[in-house]
Design a protein around this motif. Sequence first.
Motif, PDB file in Angstrom:
ATOM      1  N   TYR A 108       0.853  -1.185   0.000  1.00  0.00           N
ATOM      2  CA  TYR A 108       0.000   0.000   0.000  1.00  0.00           C
ATOM      3  C   TYR A 108       0.891   1.238   0.000  1.00  0.00           C
ATOM      4  N   PRO A 109       0.404   2.329  -0.572  1.00  0.00           N
ATOM      5  CA  PRO A 109       1.183   3.571  -0.470  1.00  0.00           C
ATOM      6  C   PRO A 109       1.142   4.091   0.972  1.00  0.00           C
ATOM      7  N   ASP A 110       2.162   4.830   1.341  1.00  0.00           N
ATOM      8  CA  ASP A 110       2.150   5.536   2.622  1.00  0.00           C
ATOM      9  C   ASP A 110       1.465   6.872   2.395  1.00  0.00           C
ATOM     10  N   VAL A 111       0.797   7.378   3.422  1.00  0.00           N
ATOM     11  CA  VAL A 111       0.181   8.701   3.332  1.00  0.00           C
ATOM     12  C   VAL A 111       1.037   9.648   4.165  1.00  0.00           C
ATOM     13  N   ILE A 112       1.634  10.603   3.479  1.00  0.00           N
ATOM     14  CA  ILE A 112       2.486  11.581   4.131  1.00  0.00           C
ATOM     15  C   ILE A 112       1.985  12.968   3.741  1.00  0.00           C
ATOM     16  N   GLU A 113       1.610  13.741   4.749  1.00  0.00           N
ATOM     17  CA  GLU A 113       1.070  15.084   4.528  1.00  0.00           C
ATOM     18  C   GLU A 113      -0.068  15.064   3.507  1.00  0.00           C
ATOM     19  N   ASP A 114      -1.020  14.158   3.709  1.00  0.00           N
ATOM     20  CA  ASP A 114      -2.208  14.013   2.866  1.00  0.00           C
ATOM     21  C   ASP A 114      -1.904  13.653   1.417  1.00  0.00           C
ATOM     22  N   ARG A 115      -0.728  13.075   1.155  1.00  0.00           N
ATOM     23  CA  ARG A 115      -0.379  12.632  -0.196  1.00  0.00           C
ATOM     24  C   ARG A 115       0.019  11.173  -0.158  1.00  0.00           C
ATOM     25  N   ASP A 116      -0.382  10.447  -1.196  1.00  0.00           N
ATOM     26  CA  ASP A 116       0.050   9.057  -1.323  1.00  0.00           C
ATOM     27  C   ASP A 116       1.496   9.029  -1.802  1.00  0.00           C
ATOM     28  N   VAL A 117       2.317   8.290  -1.081  1.00  0.00           N
ATOM     29  CA  VAL A 117       3.703   8.080  -1.494  1.00  0.00           C
ATOM     30  C   VAL A 117       3.824   6.601  -1.825  1.00  0.00           C
ATOM     31  N   TYR A 118       3.992   6.322  -3.112  1.00  0.00           N
ATOM     32  CA  TYR A 118       4.032   4.940  -3.574  1.00  0.00           C
ATOM     33  C   TYR A 118       5.302   4.243  -3.088  1.00  0.00           C
ATOM     34  N   PRO A 119       5.236   2.919  -2.954  1.00  0.00           N
ATOM     35  CA  PRO A 119       6.446   2.179  -2.593  1.00  0.00           C
ATOM     36  C   PRO A 119       7.543   2.410  -3.634  1.00  0.00           C
ATOM     37  N   ALA A 120       8.790   2.327  -3.194  1.00  0.00           N
ATOM     38  CA  ALA A 120       9.927   2.605  -4.078  1.00  0.00           C
ATOM     39  C   ALA A 120       9.904   1.747  -5.337  1.00  0.00           C
ATOM     40  N   ASP A 121       9.551   0.455  -5.193  1.00  0.00           N
ATOM     41  CA  ASP A 121       9.566  -0.427  -6.365  1.00  0.00           C
ATOM     42  C   ASP A 121       8.560   0.016  -7.424  1.00  0.00           C
ATOM     43  N   ALA A 122       7.425   0.577  -7.015  1.00  0.00           N
ATOM     44  CA  ALA A 122       6.433   1.075  -7.970  1.00  0.00           C
ATOM     45  C   ALA A 122       6.866   2.422  -8.541  1.00  0.00           C
ATOM     46  N   SER A 123       7.390   3.292  -7.690  1.00  0.00           N
ATOM     47  CA  SER A 123       7.841   4.614  -8.146  1.00  0.00           C
ATOM     48  C   SER A 123       8.985   4.509  -9.141  1.00  0.00           C
ATOM     49  N   GLU A 124       9.926   3.623  -8.868  1.00  0.00           N
ATOM     50  CA  GLU A 124      11.081   3.472  -9.750  1.00  0.00           C
ATOM     51  C   GLU A 124      10.677   3.020 -11.148  1.00  0.00           C
ATOM     52  N   GLN A 125       9.547   2.320 -11.239  1.00  0.00           N
ATOM     53  CA  GLN A 125       9.059   1.856 -12.544  1.00  0.00           C
ATOM     54  C   GLN A 125       8.056   2.838 -13.149  1.00  0.00           C
ATOM     55  N   ASP A 126       7.837   3.976 -12.453  1.00  0.00           N
ATOM     56  CA  ASP A 126       6.901   5.009 -12.893  1.00  0.00           C
ATOM     57  C   ASP A 126       5.483   4.452 -13.069  1.00  0.00           C
ATOM     58  N   LEU A 127       5.044   3.663 -12.082  1.00  0.00           N
ATOM     59  CA  LEU A 127       3.726   3.031 -12.136  1.00  0.00           C
ATOM     60  C   LEU A 127       2.701   3.844 -11.357  1.00  0.00           C
TER      61      LEU A 127
END
Length: 112
Positions: free
Chosen positions: A47-66
Amino acid sequence: MRKYQELSLEQIIEQVRMDKLVSDDFCLYGKEDGELALDRLYWVSDYPDVIEDRDVYPADASEQDLQLVYYGEQLIDVLAVALEEKPDASLQDLVEALNYYNQHDCFMNFES
């Protein structure tokens, strides 16, 4: 569901259907966040983390621009309701139920 792997929606549905998954601690990520398709590949991760009311995707998903496509909890709920209502639902019926829920935020009714 095992995380950190790429699966087709068909494989994901079959795994949920056969294994009677109860753990919903996963999300699906994809190149596009539109309609789901049986033959399209999705990345299974956390699941994404919620930081300051924003979803922060897991690194493995972000690195693949998903993009986040589906929360595991919702996916399992939609499939469970669809299969309860129509036990012999086809894979395409289940994809339609998932897409319907994504668009309308409610469960699709199957005509008897």
